[in-house]
Design a protein around this motif. Structure first.
Motif, short mmCIF file in Angstrom:
data_model
loop_
_atom_site.label_atom_id
_atom_site.label_comp_id
_atom_site.label_asym_id
_atom_site.label_seq_id
_atom_site.Cartn_x
_atom_site.Cartn_y
_atom_site.Cartn_z
N SER A 55 0.82 -1.10 -0.20
CA SER A 55 -0.02 -0.09 0.03
C SER A 55 0.83 1.13 0.06
N ARG A 56 1.90 1.26 0.86
CA ARG A 56 2.81 2.32 0.99
C ARG A 56 3.61 2.55 -0.37
N ASP A 59 0.93 3.98 -3.05
CA ASP A 59 0.70 5.63 -2.88
C ASP A 59 1.93 6.26 -3.20
N ARG A 63 1.87 9.10 -6.03
CA ARG A 63 2.13 10.49 -5.64
C ARG A 63 3.31 11.02 -6.65
N PRO A 69 -2.96 7.63 -10.12
CA PRO A 69 -3.52 7.90 -8.80
C PRO A 69 -4.81 7.21 -8.71
#
Length: 69
Positions: A55-56, A59, A63, A69
């Motif tokens: 997930s990190r 993201d 970004r 996104p």
């Protein structure tokens, strides 16, 4: 091949960004595979930690516009 200074610079930037995006996407695919493998094995704790990492990474890639996104 580009002839102007700005076009040459643009080509260099594109090459760097393409490589960075490819690395990011590869990392995401690997983390998602690890997550799915942990889920299929029934290991809840490992699946949660792998999902958190995936997930990190997703993201961060979104970004930086490596992925949509």
């Amino acid at each position: 091949m580009a002839h102007t200074k700005s076009a040459l610079k643009r080509a260099r930037q594109t090459k760097k960004r393409t490589l960075r995006n490819r690395i990011s996407k590869s990392e995401i695919r690997t983390l998602l595979k690890k997550t799915m493998k942990a889920i299929e094995a029934g290991d809840g704790a490992k699946a949660r930690s792998e999902f958190r990492l995936a997930s990190r990474s997703l993201d961060k890639a979104a970004r930086h516009r490596a992925i949509h996104p």
